[in-house]
Design a protein around this motif. Structure first.
Motif, PDB file in Angstrom:
ATOM      1  N   PRO A 170     -11.214 -18.930 -19.720  1.00 53.04           N
ATOM      2  CA  PRO A 170     -10.912 -19.010 -21.192  1.00 53.04           C
ATOM      3  C   PRO A 170     -10.578 -17.501 -21.606  1.00 53.04           C
ATOM      4  O   PRO A 170     -10.550 -16.829 -21.090  1.00 53.04           O
ATOM      5  N   GLY A 171     -10.056 -17.733 -22.854  1.00 49.87           N
ATOM      6  CA  GLY A 171      -9.602 -16.530 -23.568  1.00 49.87           C
ATOM      7  C   GLY A 171     -10.733 -15.648 -24.227  1.00 49.87           C
ATOM      8  O   GLY A 171     -10.297 -14.285 -24.494  1.00 49.87           O
ATOM      9  N   THR A 218      -2.344 -13.066 -19.017  1.00 52.44           N
ATOM     10  CA  THR A 218      -2.889 -13.621 -20.204  1.00 52.44           C
ATOM     11  C   THR A 218      -1.968 -14.367 -20.975  1.00 52.44           C
ATOM     12  O   THR A 218      -0.890 -14.291 -21.188  1.00 52.44           O
ATOM     13  N   VAL A 219      -2.407 -15.733 -21.190  1.00 51.67           N
ATOM     14  CA  VAL A 219      -1.661 -16.750 -21.869  1.00 51.67           C
ATOM     15  C   VAL A 219      -2.064 -17.193 -23.508  1.00 51.67           C
ATOM     16  O   VAL A 219      -3.115 -17.200 -23.761  1.00 51.67           O
ATOM     17  N   SER A 220      -1.093 -16.222 -24.321  1.00 58.40           N
ATOM     18  CA  SER A 220      -1.315 -16.421 -25.706  1.00 58.40           C
ATOM     19  C   SER A 220      -0.280 -15.991 -26.598  1.00 58.40           C
ATOM     20  O   SER A 220       0.775 -15.478 -26.079  1.00 58.40           O
ATOM     21  N   ASP A 221      -0.171 -16.705 -27.782  1.00 53.00           N
ATOM     22  CA  ASP A 221       0.878 -16.424 -28.851  1.00 53.00           C
ATOM     23  C   ASP A 221       0.872 -15.422 -29.656  1.00 53.00           C
ATOM     24  O   ASP A 221       1.708 -14.905 -30.112  1.00 53.00           O
ATOM     25  N   GLY A 253      -5.786 -20.239 -23.016  1.00 55.79           N
ATOM     26  CA  GLY A 253      -4.829 -21.534 -22.727  1.00 55.79           C
ATOM     27  C   GLY A 253      -5.548 -22.670 -22.269  1.00 55.79           C
ATOM     28  O   GLY A 253      -5.080 -23.674 -21.969  1.00 55.79           O
ATOM     29  N   THR A 254      -7.198 -22.679 -22.279  1.00 57.47           N
ATOM     30  CA  THR A 254      -7.822 -23.686 -21.245  1.00 57.47           C
ATOM     31  C   THR A 254      -8.724 -24.410 -22.303  1.00 57.47           C
ATOM     32  O   THR A 254      -9.486 -25.073 -21.949  1.00 57.47           O
TER      33      THR A 254
END
Length: 172
Positions: free
Chosen positions: A135-136, A15-18, A76-77
């Motif tokens: 997508p997230g 998972t790409v997320s801040d 992140g997409t």
């Protein structure tokens, strides 16, 4: 699908997320759940910030591991400044699989309309490792998993699937 034996694959989920935490990562959780329910092994599930260098390094590291058949990322997409997953992944790909993004957006259009053009979902190969960048949103992950990814990771899907040709990905 045919009566051939199912071949489980070893997958990692990223998972790409801040902002996501293990408790709030619904998209990554959905991907893990779908893979596990389908019979695949999820060897690792991680959350990392939207930082291209670190993301690219981790994708390279996992793609180099012989035990990783597929890497699935969520988040992140999009098209904002912090959305760097497609660029990081594309730097790791040895071959792009453009049909994934095309089909995903076509299917997504039926659900969300023209907003689907904001998605940069994509897939590619890094040597012999499949990489899917989703997508997230949980809805987008559900659509991609159920309609595209799980059938293609299932060795019984006909007329063809990724699972049955994985041993030939590195051939020249």
């Amino acid at each position: 699908m045919t009566a051939d034996a199912f071949q489980p694959l070893s997958c990692v989920v990223l998972t790409v997320s801040d902002t996501r935490t293990p408790d709030s990562d619904t998209s990554g959780g959905l991907v893990v759940e779908r893979l596990t329910e389908a019979g695949h092994q999820v060897a690792e599930h991680r959350i990392v910030p939207d930082e291209r260098q670190g993301l690219e390094a981790l994708l390279r590291e996992w793609a180099a591991e012989p035990w990783v058949d597929a890497i699935l990322t969520t988040g992140g997409t999009g098209i904002t400044g912090r959305d760097v997953t497609p660029e990081a992944a594309a730097a790791v790909y040895t071959k792009a699989i453009p049909g994934f993004g095309e089909l995903f957006r076509w299917l997504s259009y039926a659900e969300i309309g023209a907003a689907t053009i904001q998605s940069r979902a994509q897939a590619g190969l890094a040597g012999s490792t499949l990489i899917f960048n989703l997508p997230g949103s949980s809805g987008a992950c559900r659509l991609a998993m159920d309609s595209i990814i799980l059938p293609q990771l299932d060795s019984r899907t006909r007329p063809c699937n990724f699972a049955e040709i994985m041993t030939r990905f590195g051939e020249r």
